[in-house]
Design a protein around this motif. Structure first.
Motif, PDB file in Angstrom:
ATOM      1  N   LEU A 155     -11.878 -37.582  23.483  1.00 46.21           N
ATOM      2  CA  LEU A 155     -12.836 -38.305  23.022  1.00 46.21           C
ATOM      3  C   LEU A 155     -13.032 -37.900  21.514  1.00 46.21           C
ATOM      4  O   LEU A 155     -13.144 -38.658  20.625  1.00 46.21           O
ATOM      5  N   THR A 156     -13.476 -36.702  21.409  1.00 48.43           N
ATOM      6  CA  THR A 156     -13.703 -36.047  20.205  1.00 48.43           C
ATOM      7  C   THR A 156     -12.449 -36.109  19.148  1.00 48.43           C
ATOM      8  O   THR A 156     -12.696 -36.591  17.947  1.00 48.43           O
ATOM      9  N   SER A 157     -11.431 -35.857  19.658  1.00 44.97           N
ATOM     10  CA  SER A 157     -10.058 -35.886  18.623  1.00 44.97           C
ATOM     11  C   SER A 157      -9.730 -37.656  18.445  1.00 44.97           C
ATOM     12  O   SER A 157      -9.577 -37.690  17.104  1.00 44.97           O
ATOM     13  N   ILE A 158      -9.851 -38.339  19.271  1.00 49.66           N
ATOM     14  CA  ILE A 158      -9.529 -39.837  19.105  1.00 49.66           C
ATOM     15  C   ILE A 158     -10.766 -40.354  17.887  1.00 49.66           C
ATOM     16  O   ILE A 158     -10.260 -40.885  16.928  1.00 49.66           O
ATOM     17  N   ALA A 159     -11.928 -39.822  18.199  1.00 51.26           N
ATOM     18  CA  ALA A 159     -13.137 -40.381  17.193  1.00 51.26           C
ATOM     19  C   ALA A 159     -12.805 -39.698  15.668  1.00 51.26           C
ATOM     20  O   ALA A 159     -12.998 -40.440  14.729  1.00 51.26           O
ATOM     21  N   SER A 160     -12.203 -38.501  15.847  1.00 55.74           N
ATOM     22  CA  SER A 160     -12.215 -37.935  14.603  1.00 55.74           C
ATOM     23  C   SER A 160     -10.986 -38.288  13.649  1.00 55.74           C
ATOM     24  O   SER A 160     -10.917 -38.874  12.617  1.00 55.74           O
ATOM     25  N   GLU A 161      -9.893 -38.937  14.497  1.00 50.62           N
ATOM     26  CA  GLU A 161      -8.723 -39.366  13.796  1.00 50.62           C
ATOM     27  C   GLU A 161      -9.045 -40.713  13.261  1.00 50.62           C
ATOM     28  O   GLU A 161      -8.556 -41.261  12.247  1.00 50.62           O
ATOM     29  N   ILE A 162      -9.812 -41.689  13.887  1.00 51.06           N
ATOM     30  CA  ILE A 162     -10.221 -43.047  13.489  1.00 51.06           C
ATOM     31  C   ILE A 162     -10.733 -42.830  12.110  1.00 51.06           C
ATOM     32  O   ILE A 162     -10.663 -43.537  11.364  1.00 51.06           O
ATOM     33  N   ASN A 163     -11.824 -41.964  12.283  1.00 56.19           N
ATOM     34  CA  ASN A 163     -12.770 -41.733  11.333  1.00 56.19           C
ATOM     35  C   ASN A 163     -11.874 -41.263   9.862  1.00 56.19           C
ATOM     36  O   ASN A 163     -12.226 -41.753   8.837  1.00 56.19           O
ATOM     37  N   ALA A 165      -8.985 -41.906   9.324  1.00 56.10           N
ATOM     38  CA  ALA A 165      -7.910 -43.008   8.695  1.00 56.10           C
ATOM     39  C   ALA A 165      -8.494 -43.896   7.774  1.00 56.10           C
ATOM     40  O   ALA A 165      -7.796 -44.402   7.018  1.00 56.10           O
ATOM     41  N   GLY A 166     -10.075 -44.007   7.871  1.00 59.24           N
ATOM     42  CA  GLY A 166     -10.470 -44.681   6.732  1.00 59.24           C
ATOM     43  C   GLY A 166     -10.529 -46.156   6.823  1.00 59.24           C
ATOM     44  O   GLY A 166     -10.571 -46.886   5.833  1.00 59.24           O
ATOM     45  N   GLY A 167     -10.322 -46.649   7.960  1.00 58.42           N
ATOM     46  CA  GLY A 167     -10.185 -48.013   8.243  1.00 58.42           C
ATOM     47  C   GLY A 167     -11.450 -48.708   8.308  1.00 58.42           C
ATOM     48  O   GLY A 167     -12.721 -48.204   7.700  1.00 58.42           O
ATOM     49  N   ASN A 168     -11.274 -49.992   8.818  1.00 53.85           N
ATOM     50  CA  ASN A 168     -12.700 -50.883   8.707  1.00 53.85           C
ATOM     51  C   ASN A 168     -13.352 -50.618  10.324  1.00 53.85           C
ATOM     52  O   ASN A 168     -14.165 -51.464  10.764  1.00 53.85           O
ATOM     53  N   VAL A 169     -13.373 -49.376  10.800  1.00 52.85           N
ATOM     54  CA  VAL A 169     -13.820 -48.953  12.089  1.00 52.85           C
ATOM     55  C   VAL A 169     -14.481 -47.618  11.913  1.00 52.85           C
ATOM     56  O   VAL A 169     -13.471 -46.823  11.722  1.00 52.85           O
ATOM     57  N   SER A 170     -15.370 -47.406  12.451  1.00 59.01           N
ATOM     58  CA  SER A 170     -16.119 -46.155  12.616  1.00 59.01           C
ATOM     59  C   SER A 170     -16.224 -45.619  14.238  1.00 59.01           C
ATOM     60  O   SER A 170     -16.298 -46.460  14.952  1.00 59.01           O
ATOM     61  N   ALA A 171     -16.037 -44.530  14.539  1.00 59.56           N
ATOM     62  CA  ALA A 171     -16.158 -44.198  15.787  1.00 59.56           C
ATOM     63  C   ALA A 171     -17.006 -42.875  15.932  1.00 59.56           C
ATOM     64  O   ALA A 171     -17.186 -42.063  15.223  1.00 59.56           O
ATOM     65  N   THR A 172     -17.684 -42.902  17.108  1.00 59.52           N
ATOM     66  CA  THR A 172     -18.727 -41.818  17.354  1.00 59.52           C
ATOM     67  C   THR A 172     -18.446 -41.637  19.134  1.00 59.52           C
ATOM     68  O   THR A 172     -18.457 -42.200  19.741  1.00 59.52           O
ATOM     69  N   VAL A 173     -18.725 -40.397  19.387  1.00 64.07           N
ATOM     70  CA  VAL A 173     -18.899 -39.981  20.921  1.00 64.07           C
ATOM     71  C   VAL A 173     -20.370 -39.629  21.109  1.00 64.07           C
ATOM     72  O   VAL A 173     -20.939 -38.812  20.413  1.00 64.07           O
ATOM     73  N   MET A 174     -20.955 -40.279  22.090  1.00 65.30           N
ATOM     74  CA  MET A 174     -22.287 -39.968  22.390  1.00 65.30           C
ATOM     75  C   MET A 174     -22.322 -39.336  23.883  1.00 65.30           C
ATOM     76  O   MET A 174     -21.430 -39.654  24.862  1.00 65.30           O
ATOM     77  N   LYS A 175     -23.243 -38.414  23.846  1.00 66.53           N
ATOM     78  CA  LYS A 175     -23.277 -37.721  25.336  1.00 66.53           C
ATOM     79  C   LYS A 175     -24.678 -38.145  25.926  1.00 66.53           C
ATOM     80  O   LYS A 175     -25.847 -37.985  25.381  1.00 66.53           O
ATOM     81  N   ALA A 176     -24.627 -38.494  26.979  1.00 64.88           N
ATOM     82  CA  ALA A 176     -25.505 -38.895  27.768  1.00 64.88           C
ATOM     83  C   ALA A 176     -26.360 -37.930  28.659  1.00 64.88           C
ATOM     84  O   ALA A 176     -27.653 -37.494  28.247  1.00 64.88           O
ATOM     85  N   ASP A 177     -25.420 -37.267  29.403  1.00 62.43           N
ATOM     86  CA  ASP A 177     -26.084 -36.174  30.205  1.00 62.43           C
ATOM     87  C   ASP A 177     -24.794 -35.311  30.383  1.00 62.43           C
ATOM     88  O   ASP A 177     -23.593 -35.862  30.126  1.00 62.43           O
ATOM     89  N   ASP A 178     -25.085 -34.053  31.072  1.00 58.69           N
ATOM     90  CA  ASP A 178     -23.761 -33.272  31.203  1.00 58.69           C
ATOM     91  C   ASP A 178     -22.658 -33.989  32.014  1.00 58.69           C
ATOM     92  O   ASP A 178     -23.254 -34.702  33.151  1.00 58.69           O
ATOM     93  N   GLY A 179     -21.638 -34.051  31.685  1.00 57.65           N
ATOM     94  CA  GLY A 179     -20.612 -34.639  32.505  1.00 57.65           C
ATOM     95  C   GLY A 179     -20.418 -36.291  32.172  1.00 57.65           C
ATOM     96  O   GLY A 179     -19.809 -36.972  32.904  1.00 57.65           O
ATOM     97  N   GLU A 180     -21.119 -36.699  31.162  1.00 56.24           N
ATOM     98  CA  GLU A 180     -21.297 -38.136  30.967  1.00 56.24           C
ATOM     99  C   GLU A 180     -21.046 -38.425  29.465  1.00 56.24           C
ATOM    100  O   GLU A 180     -21.933 -38.188  28.789  1.00 56.24           O
ATOM    101  N   TYR A 181     -19.930 -38.808  28.842  1.00 53.16           N
ATOM    102  CA  TYR A 181     -19.780 -38.900  27.592  1.00 53.16           C
ATOM    103  C   TYR A 181     -18.876 -40.275  27.200  1.00 53.16           C
ATOM    104  O   TYR A 181     -18.358 -41.054  28.211  1.00 53.16           O
ATOM    105  N   ARG A 182     -19.388 -41.033  26.181  1.00 54.43           N
ATOM    106  CA  ARG A 182     -18.798 -42.435  25.864  1.00 54.43           C
ATOM    107  C   ARG A 182     -18.326 -42.332  24.580  1.00 54.43           C
ATOM    108  O   ARG A 182     -18.846 -41.901  23.466  1.00 54.43           O
TER     109      ARG A 182
END
Length: 478
Positions: A155-163, A165-182
């Protein structure tokens, strides 16, 4: 000049030839001093003309602004609005409009399912160790394509590569709890044209985790996109952006929230820009008078003094400067043909007092009177300055005069360029005279040295002969 060795001159004869030589050289060098002083004077004049040129250019800029219709057609929004804000340009139509914001534009936000790690590689096995992530949006000409290696599927790498690329989309990874990332994908543009379709070619495993289209989706729509909708005078318009600049000519609306009730948008003529332009012109005109006072300043000296004060202006008594000043001043008194025939009618008068810097003929502004004129009859003030835009109107005629004065085109030089050219030519002539005079002095001093050397040798021999004869006579008498 070359340094001459005089250490042995006069040693044999005992004559003060070195001192005499130095005195003669000092006298000869006064010829160079006279030329240097002349050059200093002309260089100071050239610098003074540069200051005058700069002041005239500033006045030309301010005058040009007064001669533009856009200066006088400035508009502004006088209403206070809650659901939207508005700005205007010079081509906006003065009037009042009823505005009601039905909905503001929103950008789509997609959210992945729960992933137990943000750094774990999520991709499946591929033929060449890569897969292509493609994000398509209707309002974007080219889809965003990103190649991901096996080590870039977390998830971290995918978000980093999207950002990156400088396109019309931004990406971020959010941690809710341990073992729960979106993973969140947010369109940078609002409206339905920013809706995203996400595909992963070459990796079904990753596709099943972050793929999204209108029929099936591993990512859910966290925020639905929507276009902006706003009613203007009862006519509903829809746009993808909350910045709407094509509904009312010269007006840009920025929608901020859904309206709770109709609001009035009031577009009126703005006097701020016009007032500033007039005051800028007055300031530039007065600055020119100050510059003229400085470069033509005369400081009296005590009666009987042989020289002028060193505090005098470099262009004291200069006819070109006086001509420039007189020409511009005469235009201030020309009667215009509109409702306002002279400037005093809308608050601009000439100050009869001499300024602290010695300047005369400065302009002063009655702020209240000018404001009243620009509010009640701005067209008349505009007509005074612009006239027909060709041969009448103070800004028009003064602008033409300033353009002619400052013209630097070959064959059409204005008075400033002509004066500068004349001074530069004189300085070049003085440089040539200095070089020729310096060479002449060197030749003269070389001749003096040769003559003094010969004289020293002759007197030395005579002294030697005298000493010898004296010695012989002394011996014979004894």
């Amino acid at each position: 000049m070359a340094t001459v060795d005089l250490s042995n001159l006069g040693v044999g004869s005992g004559l003060p030839l070195a001192t005499l030589y130095n005195n003669l050289e000092t006298a000869e060098n006064t010829k160079l001093t006279a030329i240097t002083n002349q050059k200093t004077t002309y260089t100071a004049q050239l610098s003074a003309y540069g200051k005058l040129q700069s002041a005239l250019t500033n006045l030309q800029t301010a005058t040009t602004a007064l001669g533009k219709a856009s200066t006088w057609n400035a508009t502004s929004v006088t209403s206070s609005n809650t659901a939207f804000s508005a700005t205007t340009s010079t081509d906006a139509t003065i009037g009042s409009y009823t505005v009601n914001v039905d909905q503001i534009a929103k950008a789509q936000v997609l959210m992945s399912g729960n992933i137990d790690s943000s750094t774990k590689q999520l991709g499946g096995t591929t033929t060449d160790g890569t897969r292509t992530l493609t994000i398509t949006q209707p309002g974007t000409k080219e889809p965003l394509k990103i190649t991901l290696s096996d080590s870039q599927t977390s998830l971290t790498s995918i978000a980093s590569e999207i950002n990156k690329a400088g396109g019309n989309v931004s990406a971020t990874v959010m941690k809710a709890d341990d073992g729960e990332y979106r993973l969140f994908l947010t369109s940078k543009s609002t409206g339905t044209d920013g809706n995203m379709t996400v595909t992963v070619d070459g990796d079904d495993t990753l596709q099943q985790l972050i793929g999204h289209d209108s029929t099936s989706s591993a990512m859910s729509v966290q925020t639905s996109s929507q276009n902006a909708r706003v009613s203007i005078n009862g006519i509903m318009i829809e746009r993808s952006s909350n910045n709407i600049d094509d509904a009312l000519t010269g007006v840009t609306l920025t929608l901020k929230a859904k309206s709770s009730a109709d609001e009035s948008l009031d577009v009126t003529r703005s006097t701020d820009a016009t007032t500033k332009a007039v005051n800028d012109w007055v300031t530039a005109y007065n600055a020119l008078q100050s510059t003229i006072a400085s470069v033509t300043k005369y400081v009296s000296v005590d009666a009987g003094a042989d020289s002028q004060s060193t505090s005098n202006g470099a262009l004291m008594g200069d006819g070109t400067v006086r001509s420039v000043q007189a020409q511009l001043r005469s235009q201030l008194t020309q009667v215009q043909s509109g409702s306002y025939a002279i400037m005093a009618q809308f608050g601009i008068t000439q100050d009869p007092k001499v300024g602290s810097d010695g300047s005369t003929g400065n302009l002063k502004v009655d702020t209240d009177k000018l404001s009243a004129a620009l509010t009640k009859n701005p067209e008349a003030v505009q007509a005074y300055f612009i006239g027909d835009g060709k041969t009448t109107g103070l800004a028009t005629t003064m602008g033409t005069s300033l353009t002619n004065m400052l013209n630097t085109s070959a064959g059409s030089e204005g008075v400033i360029q002509s004066a500068q050219d004349g001074i530069n030519a004189t300085i070049k002539t003085l440089d040539k005279r200095y070089t020729a005079t310096e060479a002449s002095i060197e030749a003269t001093m070389a001749r003096y040295k040769a003559q003094f050397t010969a004289l020293d040798s002759l007197v030395t021999k005579m002294n030697s002969t005298s000493t010898y004869l004296t010695s012989q006579f002394s011996k014979s008498s004894s």
